[in-house]
Design a protein around this motif. Structure first.
Motif, PDB file in Angstrom:
ATOM      1  N   LEU A 120     -14.891  55.477  43.926  1.00 42.89           N
ATOM      2  CA  LEU A 120     -15.391  56.654  44.617  1.00 42.89           C
ATOM      3  C   LEU A 120     -15.154  57.926  43.808  1.00 42.89           C
ATOM      4  CD1 LEU A 120     -14.257  55.769  48.235  1.00 42.89           C
ATOM      5  CD2 LEU A 120     -16.585  55.678  47.307  1.00 42.89           C
ATOM      6  N   ARG A 123     -17.784  58.157  41.327  1.00 45.85           N
ATOM      7  CA  ARG A 123     -19.054  58.508  41.965  1.00 45.85           C
ATOM      8  C   ARG A 123     -19.131  59.999  42.250  1.00 45.85           C
ATOM      9  NH1 ARG A 123     -22.374  54.915  46.147  1.00 45.85           N
ATOM     10  NH2 ARG A 123     -24.098  56.349  46.538  1.00 45.85           N
ATOM     11  N   LEU A 137     -20.287  60.583  50.156  1.00 48.16           N
ATOM     12  CA  LEU A 137     -19.200  59.653  50.477  1.00 48.16           C
ATOM     13  C   LEU A 137     -18.988  59.602  51.990  1.00 48.16           C
ATOM     14  CD1 LEU A 137     -15.728  59.617  48.669  1.00 48.16           C
ATOM     15  CD2 LEU A 137     -15.979  59.160  51.090  1.00 48.16           C
ATOM     16  N   ARG A 141     -19.702  56.395  54.557  1.00 48.40           N
ATOM     17  CA  ARG A 141     -18.625  55.859  55.386  1.00 48.40           C
ATOM     18  C   ARG A 141     -19.006  55.910  56.865  1.00 48.40           C
ATOM     19  NH1 ARG A 141     -14.098  53.040  53.801  1.00 48.40           N
ATOM     20  NH2 ARG A 141     -12.975  54.015  55.545  1.00 48.40           N
TER      21      ARG A 141
END
Length: 264
Positions: A120, A123, A137, A141
């Motif tokens: 992450l 990313r 993100l 999620r």
């Protein structure tokens, strides 16, 4: 969480000691705010009931819900970005009860598997603006089962509107003890504390508009001006007058934020 990004973060927008803060609503995560700040800054970060996912010099961190003012600079760094999640929204996204993060700033790697955090981090780093990476993100999620508890969102909305704990408990069909337990997981503290914090935010927003203290106290729902002053001291570690002076002295170029950074 304005308030917050802990070294400069907050929910405010100011230019102080070379630290520039700005924020805007997230487009794809309901109720969230994206912000960024530069420099080390000074001042305090005030409680707002929110939690933040932070990007600090290439690291992912979480700022938990605050119960009192925190000094800016708790998280060292030269540049900050964050997504501030509305009260009650972060636990489902993070997979961690809010009570475990109360008054804490922790590395995301302390909460999630290290390999996942490395992926992450890479990313988010691939985005020119890390705020866009943080929003993506959070969106992913949420889409993957991290939807906020609807009851928590209703509780927060009712407390924000000034309803008392007994009335909120009755409205959502819980006993007060049950509501307290659910609130600890959702917000990091009980409904009375969250109500006090949200009332403080209402009052500070009115103060930033230039209202006199007596008018602020009445409009925000305090018993009187003395009650307002005690609450500001207890939760913000300052006085209404000092907050008003700091707010008036800050350079304002965009509409007032919903959050709580100040330089008192």
């Amino acid at each position: 969480m304005a308030d917050r990004a802990d070294s400069v973060p907050g929910s405010g927008h100011e230019e102080q000691d070379g630290a520039r803060y700005e924020e805007r609503p997230a487009r794809t995560v309901a109720g969230a705010v994206l912000w960024r700040a530069g420099g080390t800054g000074s001042g305090i970060v005030l409680p707002d009931g929110c939690m933040d996912l932070l990007w600090v010099d290439g690291r992912l961190l979480v700022a938990g819900p605050d119960t009192a003012a925190h000094p800016a600079g708790e998280v060292p760094g030269s540049g900050f970005a964050g997504i501030r999640l509305a009260p009650g929204a972060a636990p489902a996204l993070l997979g961690v009860p809010a009570r475990l993060l109360r008054d804490r700033r922790v590395e995301l790697a302390d909460l999630w598997p290290a390999a996942e955090v490395r992926r992450l981090t890479a990313r988010v780093a691939s985005y020119r603006d890390p705020r866009a990476g943080l929003e993506e993100l959070a969106r992913l999620r949420t889409a993957d089962g991290g939807l906020p508890d609807p009851l928590a969102l209703e509780v927060a909305a009712r407390l924000r509107a000034g309803q008392g704990v007994a009335a909120v408990a009755e409205a959502v069909g819980l006993g007060e003890r049950q509501l307290h337990r659910r609130s600890l997981d959702a917000f990091g503290y009980g409904p009375r504390t969250l109500g006090r914090i949200l009332r403080l935010q209402r009052a500070l927003a009115l103060t930033r508009r230039g209202l006199p203290q007596a008018a602020v106290a009445a409009a925000a729902g305090y018993a009187d001006q003395a009650h307002y002053t005690r609450e500001v001291r207890a939760l913000a570690g300052t006085t209404p007058g000092a907050y008003a002076a700091g707010s008036a002295g800050a350079k304002r170029e965009i509409p007032e934020p919903s959050g709580s950074r100040t330089t008192a």
